[in-house]
Design a protein around this motif. Sequence first.
Motif, PDB file in Angstrom:
ATOM      1  N   ASP A 113      57.957  57.627  28.123  1.00  0.00           N
ATOM      2  CA  ASP A 113      56.814  56.749  27.871  1.00  0.00           C
ATOM      3  C   ASP A 113      56.052  56.596  29.183  1.00  0.00           C
ATOM      4  OD1 ASP A 113      57.593  56.259  25.226  1.00  0.00           O
ATOM      5  OD2 ASP A 113      58.956  54.659  25.869  1.00  0.00           O
ATOM      6  N   GLY A 114      55.057  55.767  29.152  1.00  0.00           N
ATOM      7  CA  GLY A 114      54.400  55.402  30.399  1.00  0.00           C
ATOM      8  C   GLY A 114      53.084  56.099  30.661  1.00  0.00           C
ATOM      9  N   LEU A 115      52.646  56.969  29.773  1.00  0.00           N
ATOM     10  CA  LEU A 115      51.339  57.604  29.937  1.00  0.00           C
ATOM     11  C   LEU A 115      50.538  57.282  28.681  1.00  0.00           C
ATOM     12  CD1 LEU A 115      49.604  59.325  31.811  1.00  0.00           C
ATOM     13  CD2 LEU A 115      50.497  61.351  30.665  1.00  0.00           C
ATOM     14  N   PRO A 116      49.759  56.206  28.708  1.00  0.00           N
ATOM     15  CA  PRO A 116      49.045  55.762  27.511  1.00  0.00           C
ATOM     16  C   PRO A 116      48.213  56.885  26.891  1.00  0.00           C
ATOM     17  CG  PRO A 116      48.826  54.144  29.263  1.00  0.00           C
ATOM     18  CD  PRO A 116      49.468  55.365  29.869  1.00  0.00           C
ATOM     19  N   GLY A 117      48.303  56.972  25.566  1.00  0.00           N
ATOM     20  CA  GLY A 117      47.520  57.958  24.832  1.00  0.00           C
ATOM     21  C   GLY A 117      48.187  59.304  24.673  1.00  0.00           C
ATOM     22  N   PHE A 118      49.412  59.453  25.189  1.00  0.00           N
ATOM     23  CA  PHE A 118      50.108  60.735  25.116  1.00  0.00           C
ATOM     24  C   PHE A 118      51.561  60.557  24.726  1.00  0.00           C
ATOM     25  CE2 PHE A 118      46.599  61.623  27.942  1.00  0.00           C
ATOM     26  CZ  PHE A 118      46.178  62.872  27.529  1.00  0.00           C
ATOM     27  N   ASP A 119      52.054  61.468  23.908  1.00  0.00           N
ATOM     28  CA  ASP A 119      53.489  61.663  23.722  1.00  0.00           C
ATOM     29  C   ASP A 119      53.855  62.781  24.687  1.00  0.00           C
ATOM     30  OD1 ASP A 119      53.803  59.794  21.640  1.00  0.00           O
ATOM     31  OD2 ASP A 119      53.192  61.272  20.136  1.00  0.00           O
ATOM     32  N   ARG A 120      55.031  62.697  25.289  1.00  0.00           N
ATOM     33  CA  ARG A 120      55.381  63.736  26.266  1.00  0.00           C
ATOM     34  C   ARG A 120      56.877  63.827  26.477  1.00  0.00           C
ATOM     35  NH1 ARG A 120      54.803  61.584  32.276  1.00  0.00           N
ATOM     36  NH2 ARG A 120      55.588  59.490  31.970  1.00  0.00           N
ATOM     37  N   PHE A 121      57.278  64.989  26.960  1.00  0.00           N
ATOM     38  CA  PHE A 121      58.663  65.185  27.361  1.00  0.00           C
ATOM     39  C   PHE A 121      58.717  66.144  28.534  1.00  0.00           C
ATOM     40  CE2 PHE A 121      58.231  68.472  24.007  1.00  0.00           C
ATOM     41  CZ  PHE A 121      58.644  69.602  24.696  1.00  0.00           C
ATOM     42  N   HIS A 122      59.859  66.103  29.217  1.00  0.00           N
ATOM     43  CA  HIS A 122      60.137  67.037  30.307  1.00  0.00           C
ATOM     44  C   HIS A 122      61.304  67.919  29.902  1.00  0.00           C
ATOM     45  CE1 HIS A 122      57.889  63.996  32.621  1.00  0.00           C
ATOM     46  NE2 HIS A 122      57.511  65.030  33.326  1.00  0.00           N
ATOM     47  N   THR A 123      61.296  69.122  30.421  1.00  0.00           N
ATOM     48  CA  THR A 123      62.408  70.044  30.266  1.00  0.00           C
ATOM     49  C   THR A 123      62.413  70.939  31.502  1.00  0.00           C
ATOM     50  OG1 THR A 123      63.514  71.554  28.718  1.00  0.00           O
ATOM     51  CG2 THR A 123      61.129  71.838  29.001  1.00  0.00           C
ATOM     52  N   PHE A 124      63.314  71.887  31.550  1.00  0.00           N
ATOM     53  CA  PHE A 124      63.395  72.831  32.664  1.00  0.00           C
ATOM     54  C   PHE A 124      63.389  74.241  32.113  1.00  0.00           C
ATOM     55  CE2 PHE A 124      65.113  68.899  34.215  1.00  0.00           C
ATOM     56  CZ  PHE A 124      64.601  68.806  35.504  1.00  0.00           C
ATOM     57  N   ASP A 125      62.713  75.157  32.829  1.00  0.00           N
ATOM     58  CA  ASP A 125      62.777  76.561  32.420  1.00  0.00           C
ATOM     59  C   ASP A 125      64.134  77.129  32.812  1.00  0.00           C
ATOM     60  OD1 ASP A 125      62.609  77.187  35.158  1.00  0.00           O
ATOM     61  OD2 ASP A 125      60.596  78.035  35.032  1.00  0.00           O
ATOM     62  N   LYS A 126      64.361  78.393  32.560  1.00  0.00           N
ATOM     63  CA  LYS A 126      65.685  78.988  32.782  1.00  0.00           C
ATOM     64  C   LYS A 126      66.040  79.182  34.253  1.00  0.00           C
ATOM     65  CE  LYS A 126      66.665  81.065  28.360  1.00  0.00           C
ATOM     66  NZ  LYS A 126      67.849  80.265  28.091  1.00  0.00           N
ATOM     67  N   VAL A 127      65.065  79.006  35.155  1.00  0.00           N
ATOM     68  CA  VAL A 127      65.387  79.098  36.579  1.00  0.00           C
ATOM     69  C   VAL A 127      65.363  77.726  37.246  1.00  0.00           C
ATOM     70  CG1 VAL A 127      64.630  81.501  36.768  1.00  0.00           C
ATOM     71  CG2 VAL A 127      63.007  79.655  37.282  1.00  0.00           C
ATOM     72  N   GLY A 128      65.180  76.655  36.440  1.00  0.00           N
ATOM     73  CA  GLY A 128      65.297  75.299  36.962  1.00  0.00           C
ATOM     74  C   GLY A 128      64.014  74.583  37.294  1.00  0.00           C
ATOM     75  N   ASN A 129      62.839  75.186  37.036  1.00  0.00           N
ATOM     76  CA  ASN A 129      61.575  74.504  37.291  1.00  0.00           C
ATOM     77  C   ASN A 129      61.344  73.417  36.244  1.00  0.00           C
ATOM     78  OD1 ASN A 129      60.420  75.897  39.570  1.00  0.00           O
ATOM     79  ND2 ASN A 129      60.144  77.649  38.217  1.00  0.00           N
ATOM     80  N   ARG A 130      60.954  72.237  36.710  1.00  0.00           N
ATOM     81  CA  ARG A 130      60.642  71.129  35.808  1.00  0.00           C
ATOM     82  C   ARG A 130      59.281  71.377  35.147  1.00  0.00           C
ATOM     83  NH1 ARG A 130      59.116  64.965  37.133  1.00  0.00           N
ATOM     84  NH2 ARG A 130      59.888  64.028  35.216  1.00  0.00           N
ATOM     85  N   LEU A 131      59.199  71.115  33.847  1.00  0.00           N
ATOM     86  CA  LEU A 131      57.973  71.298  33.083  1.00  0.00           C
ATOM     87  C   LEU A 131      57.728  70.067  32.237  1.00  0.00           C
ATOM     88  CD1 LEU A 131      58.817  74.855  31.701  1.00  0.00           C
ATOM     89  CD2 LEU A 131      57.356  74.342  33.665  1.00  0.00           C
ATOM     90  N   GLU A 132      56.484  69.654  32.133  1.00  0.00           N
ATOM     91  CA  GLU A 132      56.105  68.573  31.235  1.00  0.00           C
ATOM     92  C   GLU A 132      55.222  69.147  30.134  1.00  0.00           C
ATOM     93  OE1 GLU A 132      53.472  64.445  31.209  1.00  0.00           O
ATOM     94  OE2 GLU A 132      54.283  65.175  33.099  1.00  0.00           O
ATOM     95  N   PHE A 133      55.483  68.750  28.906  1.00  0.00           N
ATOM     96  CA  PHE A 133      54.650  69.130  27.765  1.00  0.00           C
ATOM     97  C   PHE A 133      54.150  67.823  27.149  1.00  0.00           C
ATOM     98  CE2 PHE A 133      57.466  72.749  28.320  1.00  0.00           C
ATOM     99  CZ  PHE A 133      56.579  73.822  28.231  1.00  0.00           C
ATOM    100  N   LEU A 134      52.865  67.755  26.812  1.00  0.00           N
ATOM    101  CA  LEU A 134      52.324  66.533  26.271  1.00  0.00           C
ATOM    102  C   LEU A 134      51.240  66.795  25.233  1.00  0.00           C
ATOM    103  CD1 LEU A 134      50.057  64.842  28.942  1.00  0.00           C
ATOM    104  CD2 LEU A 134      51.078  67.042  29.310  1.00  0.00           C
ATOM    105  N   GLU A 135      51.055  65.781  24.383  1.00  0.00           N
ATOM    106  CA  GLU A 135      50.069  65.855  23.314  1.00  0.00           C
ATOM    107  C   GLU A 135      49.424  64.485  23.171  1.00  0.00           C
ATOM    108  OE1 GLU A 135      49.907  67.629  18.845  1.00  0.00           O
ATOM    109  OE2 GLU A 135      51.705  66.487  19.340  1.00  0.00           O
ATOM    110  N   GLY A 136      48.107  64.476  23.047  1.00  0.00           N
ATOM    111  CA  GLY A 136      47.399  63.215  22.838  1.00  0.00           C
ATOM    112  C   GLY A 136      47.830  62.574  21.537  1.00  0.00           C
ATOM    113  N   CYS A 137      47.989  61.245  21.568  1.00  0.00           N
ATOM    114  CA  CYS A 137      48.426  60.541  20.354  1.00  0.00           C
ATOM    115  C   CYS A 137      47.471  59.407  20.007  1.00  0.00           C
ATOM    116  CB  CYS A 137      49.857  60.030  20.523  1.00  0.00           C
ATOM    117  SG  CYS A 137      50.073  58.815  21.829  1.00  0.00           S
ATOM    118  N   GLY A 138      46.262  59.432  20.546  1.00  0.00           N
ATOM    119  CA  GLY A 138      45.299  58.400  20.224  1.00  0.00           C
ATOM    120  C   GLY A 138      45.449  57.186  21.118  1.00  0.00           C
ATOM    121  N   PRO A 139      44.645  56.188  20.864  1.00  0.00           N
ATOM    122  CA  PRO A 139      44.684  54.981  21.722  1.00  0.00           C
ATOM    123  C   PRO A 139      46.019  54.267  21.621  1.00  0.00           C
ATOM    124  CG  PRO A 139      42.922  54.826  20.047  1.00  0.00           C
ATOM    125  CD  PRO A 139      43.674  56.103  19.807  1.00  0.00           C
ATOM    126  N   SER A 140      46.432  53.691  22.733  1.00  0.00           N
ATOM    127  CA  SER A 140      47.699  52.950  22.758  1.00  0.00           C
ATOM    128  C   SER A 140      47.439  51.473  22.692  1.00  0.00           C
ATOM    129  CB  SER A 140      48.483  53.234  24.018  1.00  0.00           C
ATOM    130  OG  SER A 140      48.706  54.595  24.190  1.00  0.00           O
TER     131      SER A 140
END
Length: 135
Positions: free
Chosen positions: A108-135
């Motif tokens: 949580d913590g980014l108004p207007g977006f759903d989001r998650f973090h994951t890591f690729d197969k070599v360990g780089n952190r990645l964030e993926f997010l999608e707008g979810c309208g006004p919070s």
Amino acid sequence: MTAATIADYAFDFTFTGVHHLQLAIPPGGEGLSRVFWGELLGMTELEKPVQLGSLDGCWFRGGQLEVRLVVENDFRPFRKAHPAILVRSLGDLARRLEDKGHPVTWEDGLPGFDRFHTFDKVGNRLEFLEGCGPS
């Protein structure tokens, strides 16, 4: 230049998007990258321009996103710094990643977006997010 002095300038440019992301991978990391970015995320591998010579790594494109993975001999994965990649159908991507053994951490913590973090197969952190309208 401080914020007060920036306002004194008129700029004739506008940012229109990102051409590509470049992430580092370790020597020999191309195979793992092909599995993650190609097979798992369904991106198409691109041929690197001949002008770049023997640049190690691999490039991918999916939708409007181009990711260039380059070999760094002293590779250290991103653990905190990360690209934030906009996605349509974020929940579907999360399920696909988890089904293939890549845990996702919803945040949580980014108004207007759903989001998650994951890591690729070599360990780089990645964030993926999608707008979810006004919070």
